[in-house]
Scaffold this motif. Structure first.
Motif, short mmCIF file in Angstrom:
data_model
loop_
_atom_site.label_atom_id
_atom_site.label_comp_id
_atom_site.label_asym_id
_atom_site.label_seq_id
_atom_site.Cartn_x
_atom_site.Cartn_y
_atom_site.Cartn_z
N ALA A 139 17.80 51.90 65.86
CA ALA A 139 17.51 52.93 66.83
C ALA A 139 18.65 53.59 67.24
CB ALA A 139 17.06 52.31 68.27
N MET A 140 19.93 52.91 67.41
CA MET A 140 21.14 53.86 67.52
C MET A 140 21.40 54.88 66.42
SD MET A 140 24.00 51.60 69.49
CE MET A 140 24.09 50.30 68.46
N ARG A 141 21.24 54.12 65.14
CA ARG A 141 21.52 54.84 63.82
C ARG A 141 20.61 56.19 63.94
NH1 ARG A 141 19.77 56.32 58.98
NH2 ARG A 141 17.77 55.20 59.50
N ARG A 142 19.55 56.18 63.96
CA ARG A 142 18.53 57.10 64.04
C ARG A 142 18.75 58.18 64.92
NH1 ARG A 142 12.23 55.34 62.51
NH2 ARG A 142 12.75 53.47 60.82
N GLY A 145 23.61 58.51 64.64
CA GLY A 145 24.33 58.36 63.38
C GLY A 145 24.75 56.85 63.23
N TRP A 146 25.73 56.70 62.17
CA TRP A 146 26.09 55.44 61.70
C TRP A 146 27.25 54.71 62.75
CZ3 TRP A 146 23.88 52.32 58.32
CH2 TRP A 146 22.95 52.76 57.55
N ILE A 147 27.93 55.72 63.12
CA ILE A 147 29.33 55.15 63.66
C ILE A 147 29.18 54.12 64.98
CG2 ILE A 147 31.43 56.09 64.96
CD1 ILE A 147 31.25 58.55 63.72
N MET A 148 28.23 54.24 65.83
CA MET A 148 27.98 53.41 66.99
C MET A 148 27.55 52.37 66.40
SD MET A 148 28.49 53.24 70.26
CE MET A 148 27.91 51.92 71.41
N PRO A 149 26.18 52.18 65.61
CA PRO A 149 26.27 50.82 65.11
C PRO A 149 26.95 50.00 64.32
CG PRO A 149 24.38 52.46 64.76
CD PRO A 149 25.57 53.25 65.19
N ALA A 150 28.14 50.73 63.69
CA ALA A 150 29.01 50.07 62.92
C ALA A 150 30.08 49.48 63.95
CB ALA A 150 29.71 51.00 62.09
N ILE A 151 30.42 50.33 64.86
CA ILE A 151 31.29 49.75 65.99
C ILE A 151 30.67 48.36 66.61
CG2 ILE A 151 32.30 50.07 68.02
CD1 ILE A 151 32.83 52.89 67.22
N THR A 152 29.51 48.47 66.91
CA THR A 152 28.74 47.42 67.50
C THR A 152 28.75 46.26 66.64
OG1 THR A 152 27.35 49.06 68.67
CG2 THR A 152 26.64 46.74 68.78
N SER A 153 28.37 46.49 65.37
CA SER A 153 28.61 45.43 64.59
C SER A 153 29.65 44.69 64.27
CB SER A 153 27.87 45.91 62.85
OG SER A 153 26.65 46.56 62.99
N VAL A 154 30.64 45.33 64.49
CA VAL A 154 32.05 44.55 64.26
C VAL A 154 32.52 43.86 65.54
CG1 VAL A 154 34.54 45.28 64.73
CG2 VAL A 154 33.16 46.84 62.96
N PHE A 155 31.74 44.26 66.64
CA PHE A 155 31.83 43.47 67.84
C PHE A 155 31.09 41.95 67.68
CE2 PHE A 155 33.68 47.06 70.00
CZ PHE A 155 34.51 46.33 70.81
N VAL A 156 29.88 42.46 66.81
CA VAL A 156 29.25 41.04 66.83
C VAL A 156 29.95 40.07 65.79
CG1 VAL A 156 27.02 40.17 65.67
CG2 VAL A 156 26.86 42.17 67.35
N LEU A 157 30.45 40.58 64.81
CA LEU A 157 31.39 39.74 63.67
C LEU A 157 32.40 39.14 64.35
CD1 LEU A 157 31.20 42.30 60.65
CD2 LEU A 157 29.82 40.12 61.08
N TYR A 158 33.02 40.07 65.36
CA TYR A 158 34.29 39.43 66.12
C TYR A 158 33.72 38.00 66.84
CZ TYR A 158 37.70 39.06 69.76
OH TYR A 158 38.81 38.29 70.57
N ALA A 441 18.98 54.13 73.90
CA ALA A 441 19.42 53.24 72.80
C ALA A 441 20.91 53.01 72.67
CB ALA A 441 19.03 54.08 71.43
N THR A 442 21.64 53.93 73.05
CA THR A 442 23.16 53.71 73.30
C THR A 442 23.43 52.73 74.18
OG1 THR A 442 23.61 55.96 72.39
CG2 THR A 442 25.47 54.79 73.57
N CYS A 443 22.78 52.88 75.32
CA CYS A 443 23.24 51.86 76.39
C CYS A 443 22.63 50.41 75.88
CB CYS A 443 22.28 52.25 77.65
SG CYS A 443 22.99 53.52 78.75
#
Length: 670
Positions: A139-142, A145-158, A441-443
């Motif tokens: 939902a954030m990507r749509r 864009g891609w940047i916020m989902p990518a950053i969120t994914s990095v936190f999940v991987l962390y 979606a960002t929230c």
């Protein structure tokens, strides 16, 4: 492209500007037929539910998940997976929308047993939790864009692989089940503070803004500003500043305010002699003021109130003086522009006199201030915006052309249902829900980040690293913090930037003795810089699309207009006296505050802003020499540091620079 600005806004320019709005708010489908009717019905129902929840009592454990379900459901139906599939609903969109409902129904129907097993989730809990995380990322990507989902994914991987990282970033690491239990099955993750604010406040303000828009308030604010300010050398610039405040206050959107104002103000700016990039910079700076201007501010302001556990009225009080200083900087820049570019008197075709406009449409001002009035009467922020929306709807009936429901509906003329369905009321209810989708979606995504930070203790680790780098210096810590917020803001929207930095950067300032309200306001103001910082400088880029200027030169011009005001936040973190700019952060403290101290720090801040404006423009009483320009800049930076010695040095430099300009006199004609 001609060298001289034509002042005509072409359809192509408006189309390019609209693309920047879509980049911030997502490129929504334009549907027709039964699909459009269905989407409208869902959006109206979503607004109606949240208005009901504002007045009635809906448990938090129900409201937050239902809000997320509605947001995701509409997002997947309205925003395509890519532009190749735009303006239609595909089968995968339907599956994602239905899954959004399923994962939330699992939460609501699970009851207390569901939350009690968050440390030991079962297989279905993990399945639905992982599904929700993936849906939120998509939902954030749509929408953004891609940047916020990518950053969120990095936190999940962390969170998952922290055990393999070096010190000081390492932690024990968490299994998928434990992480999902925290993010999905508690109110500390996706359904945390950010979604709480989105479901209870932000959507109500977007509904309120939609009611103002469809009742004609936006057009009135522009007409009023044009009529009040036109006809003088500085009238064009002053019109932009005043209109941006009136338009931006209710909307809270920088890009939307820039485009709305630019489409009508650019011809006027071109007529008085503004160069394309300078005009675009001024329009973008005015739009930026929408995010920091009461009564709405940006969505991050609601989060400040929730994080600090204070009332929204307190946040409005804290924003008052900084907002005045921001617009003071813009007004001074406009005054200098008139002299710097040799602008002459230009008579504009006025829409109407100020008196006639006010006499006819005075009730739009009532809508603008009603939120603050209700809060001062003791209503909660949620009830205040609810009743302000009611006031806006009722007041629209005072003029036929403003009525949200056409008079013919009540007179029984023509078919009732089609007229009501196509009325401004239904459009406002629909627009209120659709307008919140990208922020909501960002929230939800930011909730994932906050959940990871609280689970792993990343906030305390990060604050310790920053303080160690600064060797315990508050000034260096503030500088490093502002750089961190700015860098994060380069990639993500204001709301997300504030949330991320509030949990990882604010503790560093608080640990060094800065009050929590000052630390959070400091981070909020630097998060706002994301609107004018490439590569996400959406407001200047949108303004450049309208004026035909160069996007990056327009961005630099916008920086020129806004930098003086953005040095002000250092005043309320470096010294206790500077906290007077925030009116001490609460109504109780304000009642006992030293008003002279507040006036003193406000006056020195205003002089500092004026000195920086003169320094950055290279013009005060007349064109400044390089030495005088350096004196003004040095004075501005000194006045930003709220100590007696720095203030005396700064005022002395300003007086000396002005005296040098005065004594130089006028050049002798050849």
């Amino acid at each position: 492209m001609s060298a001289e600005p034509s002042g005509v806004v072409s359809d192509e320019a408006l189309s390019r500007a609209q693309e920047f709005i879509e980049e911030e708010e997502g490129a929504a489908n334009k549907l027709a037929g039964w699909r459009a009717v269905f989407i409208t019905a869902c959006a109206v129902a979503m607004s109606a539910f949240h208005l009901y929840a504002a007045y009635a009592i809906v448990p938090t454990q129900t409201l937050r998940p239902l809000h997320v379900a509605m947001v995701l459901f509409l997002t997947f139906l309205l925003f395509p997976v890519s532009k190749a599939f735009r303006h239609r609903i595909m089968w995968w969109d339907l599956i994602a929308a239905l899954l959004s409902i399923a994962v939330v129904m699992w939460v609501i129907l699970g009851g207390d047993d569901f939350t009690d097993r968050n440390t030991t989730p079962n297989g279905w809990d993990i399945f639905f939790g992982v599904t929700l995380i993936v849906l939120v990322l998509e939902a954030m990507r749509r929408t953004t864009g891609w940047i916020m989902p990518a950053i969120t994914s990095v936190f999940v991987l962390y969170a998952l692989f922290g055990a393999y990282l070096p010190n000081p970033w390492t932690h024990k690491g968490y299994e998928v089940g434990r992480l999902v239990g925290h993010l999905y099955m508690t109110l500390e993750g996706i359904f945390g503070v950010a979604v709480d604010v989105s479901s209870s406040l932000i959507i109500l303000f977007t509904i309120f803004g939609a009611f103002l828009q469809y009742s004609g308030a936006g057009k009135f604010y522009i007409d009023f500003s044009f009529s009040a300010m036109g006809g003088k050398p500085t009238g064009a610039g002053r019109t932009v500043v005043l209109a941006s405040f009136l338009l931006g206050g209710p909307s809270g959107s920088g890009v939307a305010t820039t485009v709305t104002l630019g489409s009508v103000a650019w011809p006027m700016l071109a007529k008085v002699g503004y160069e394309r990039n300078a005009a675009g910079g001024l329009l973008a700076a005015g739009g930026l003021g929408a995010i920091i201007s009461p009564p709405v501010l940006g969505a991050a302001a609601f989060l400040i109130a929730e994080f600090l556990k204070i009332s929204y009225l307190d946040v409005l009080l804290m924003a008052c003086i900084p907002t005045l200083l921001f617009y003071l900087a813009l007004f001074l820049m406009v005054e200098i522009d008139a002299r710097k570019y040799g602008m002459g008197n230009t008579v504009f075709e006025k829409v109407d006199t100020v008196w006639n406009l006010t006499r006819r449409y005075w009730f739009h001002f009532l809508s603008l201030i009603s939120i603050v009035v209700f809060m001062m009467w003791g209503f909660s922020p949620v009830l205040s915006v609810f009743w302000a929306t009611v006031v806006s709807a009722v007041a629209s009936f005072l003029r036929p052309e403003c009525s949200l429901i056409p008079y013919d509906v009540f007179r029984g003329r023509g078919p009732f249902v089609p007229k009501l369905w196509n009325s401004g009321f239904i459009k406002a209810m629909e627009g209120g829900s659709i307008g919140v989708l990208n922020v909501a979606a960002t929230c939800a995504g930011a909730g994932i980040i906050v959940g990871v930070v609280t689970l792993t203790g990343l906030g305390l680790k990060f604050s310790s690293i920053v303080i160690d780098m600064a060797h315990g210096s508050l000034l260096l810590t503030a500088i490093y913090t502002s750089l961190v917020v700015w860098i994060v803001g380069l990639a993500v929207p204001v709301t997300a930037s504030y949330i991320i930095c509030a949990v990882i950067a604010a503790p560093a300032l608080i640990k060094l003795g800065v009050p929590d309200f000052a630390a959070h306001m400091f981070i909020f103001y630097y998060a706002v810089l994301s609107e004018v910082s490439p590569p996400t400088a959406l407001s200047p880029f949108a303004a450049a699309a309208i004026t035909g200027g160069d996007p990056y030169r327009t961005t630099m011009q916008c920086w020129k207009y806004t930098v003086p005001a953005f040095l002000v936040p250092f005043m309320f973190v470096l010294d206790p006296s500077g906290q007077g700019l925030l009116l001490m952060g609460s109504t109780k403290a304000l009642a006992a505050a030293n008003w002279w101290s507040i006036a003193e720090v406000t006056i020195t801040a205003a002089i500092g802003v004026a000195a920086l404006a003169a320094g950055f423009q290279g013009w005060a009483l007349k064109k400044a020499t390089p030495f005088e320009r350096g004196m003004f800049l040095a004075a501005g930076f000194a006045l930003v540091y709220p100590t007696v010695t720095a203030d005396l040095v700064g005022i002395g430099l300003v007086v000396a620079a002005l005296a040098m300009q005065y004594l130089r006199g006028r050049p002798v004609a050849a």
